[in-house]
Design a protein around this motif. Sequence first.
Motif, PDB file in Angstrom:
ATOM      1  N   ARG A 168       0.821  -1.214   0.000  1.00  7.44           N
ATOM      2  CA  ARG A 168       0.000   0.000   0.000  1.00  7.44           C
ATOM      3  C   ARG A 168       0.857   1.267   0.000  1.00  7.44           C
ATOM      4  O   ARG A 168       0.411   2.321  -0.466  1.00  7.44           O
ATOM      5  N   ASN A 169       2.074   1.168   0.514  1.00  2.54           N
ATOM      6  CA  ASN A 169       2.950   2.338   0.537  1.00  2.54           C
ATOM      7  C   ASN A 169       3.537   2.662  -0.837  1.00  2.54           C
ATOM      8  O   ASN A 169       4.217   3.681  -0.996  1.00  2.54           O
ATOM      9  N   PHE A 170       3.292   1.787  -1.793  1.00  2.52           N
ATOM     10  CA  PHE A 170       3.764   2.009  -3.160  1.00  2.52           C
ATOM     11  C   PHE A 170       2.594   2.301  -4.101  1.00  2.52           C
ATOM     12  O   PHE A 170       2.721   2.182  -5.310  1.00  2.52           O
ATOM     13  N   MET A 171       1.473   2.693  -3.493  1.00  2.00           N
ATOM     14  CA  MET A 171       0.285   3.044  -4.257  1.00  2.00           C
ATOM     15  C   MET A 171      -0.089   4.495  -3.965  1.00  2.00           C
ATOM     16  O   MET A 171       0.145   5.006  -2.868  1.00  2.00           O
ATOM     17  N   ASP A 172      -0.656   5.173  -4.948  1.00  2.00           N
ATOM     18  CA  ASP A 172      -1.187   6.515  -4.751  1.00  2.00           C
ATOM     19  C   ASP A 172      -2.497   6.411  -3.975  1.00  2.00           C
ATOM     20  O   ASP A 172      -3.437   5.742  -4.429  1.00  2.00           O
ATOM     21  N   LYS A 173      -2.559   7.042  -2.814  1.00  2.00           N
ATOM     22  CA  LYS A 173      -3.739   6.918  -1.958  1.00  2.00           C
ATOM     23  C   LYS A 173      -4.997   7.470  -2.623  1.00  2.00           C
ATOM     24  O   LYS A 173      -6.101   6.983  -2.389  1.00  2.00           O
ATOM     25  N   GLU A 174      -4.840   8.490  -3.443  1.00  2.00           N
ATOM     26  CA  GLU A 174      -6.003   9.124  -4.052  1.00  2.00           C
ATOM     27  C   GLU A 174      -6.497   8.382  -5.287  1.00  2.00           C
ATOM     28  O   GLU A 174      -7.696   8.247  -5.500  1.00  2.00           O
ATOM     29  N   THR A 175      -5.573   7.911  -6.119  1.00  2.00           N
ATOM     30  CA  THR A 175      -5.968   7.297  -7.387  1.00  2.00           C
ATOM     31  C   THR A 175      -5.886   5.779  -7.382  1.00  2.00           C
ATOM     32  O   THR A 175      -6.489   5.126  -8.235  1.00  2.00           O
ATOM     33  N   GLY A 176      -5.120   5.223  -6.442  1.00  2.92           N
ATOM     34  CA  GLY A 176      -4.924   3.780  -6.417  1.00  2.92           C
ATOM     35  C   GLY A 176      -3.898   3.297  -7.418  1.00  2.92           C
ATOM     36  O   GLY A 176      -3.654   2.090  -7.539  1.00  2.92           O
ATOM     37  N   ASP A 177      -3.272   4.225  -8.151  1.00  7.32           N
ATOM     38  CA  ASP A 177      -2.263   3.844  -9.136  1.00  7.32           C
ATOM     39  C   ASP A 177      -0.985   3.374  -8.448  1.00  7.32           C
ATOM     40  O   ASP A 177      -0.623   3.855  -7.376  1.00  7.32           O
TER      41      ASP A 177
END
Length: 202
Positions: free
Chosen positions: A117-126
């Motif tokens: 999860r720390n390698f994902m954009d929190k807003e877009t999920g990208d």
Amino acid sequence: SDMFDQRLQAIVITTVDVAYGGENGFNQAIELAADSLADVKFVQEKRLIDRFMEEISNDTNKYVFGLDDTLKALESGAVATLLVWENYEVMRYSFRNSTTGDEMVKYLTPEQEHDERNFMDKETGDHLEALEKEPFTDWLAVSYKQFGCVLEFVTNCSQEGAQFCRGFGGIGGILRFPIDFQQLAEDENGGEDEDWDPEDFM
């Protein structure tokens, strides 16, 4: 020796016998005096951490500890002396969202590096593209001057150093002026203060 200026006697740490002259003798002297020089470092470390503890005990608000608050204090120019454990295990990542082109910085512990999860954009999920990865301590050693502070690496070999690493997370500082971090957090939670962002440390 009669040739030795007695005014210097007070600052002599130790005396060693060397078998060589010149540079070889100088290097041998450093090796032979290593234990005594280490003691000097511990004394300096004790004084630094004692100053830090004194600010806490006097409740001056001229101290900071923990990664997030320390980064905020650095960005505000409040840190006079930055204390960091020499083996502080945090990595500094520079990321880019390939979809939006936005770049950001994250500071991750070894445990956080295993959390996808720390390698994902929190807003877009990208998924975020890692542009750069380096030990936080290496980045600090190069970048600390831009925050106008003095950087001091400490060990956990002295009693004071061990207490700083265990009790305060291995990172903190002595501030030039007081900061109320509790009030700052309340302001941020209320949306009144959005100035600080980890991306400021890119």
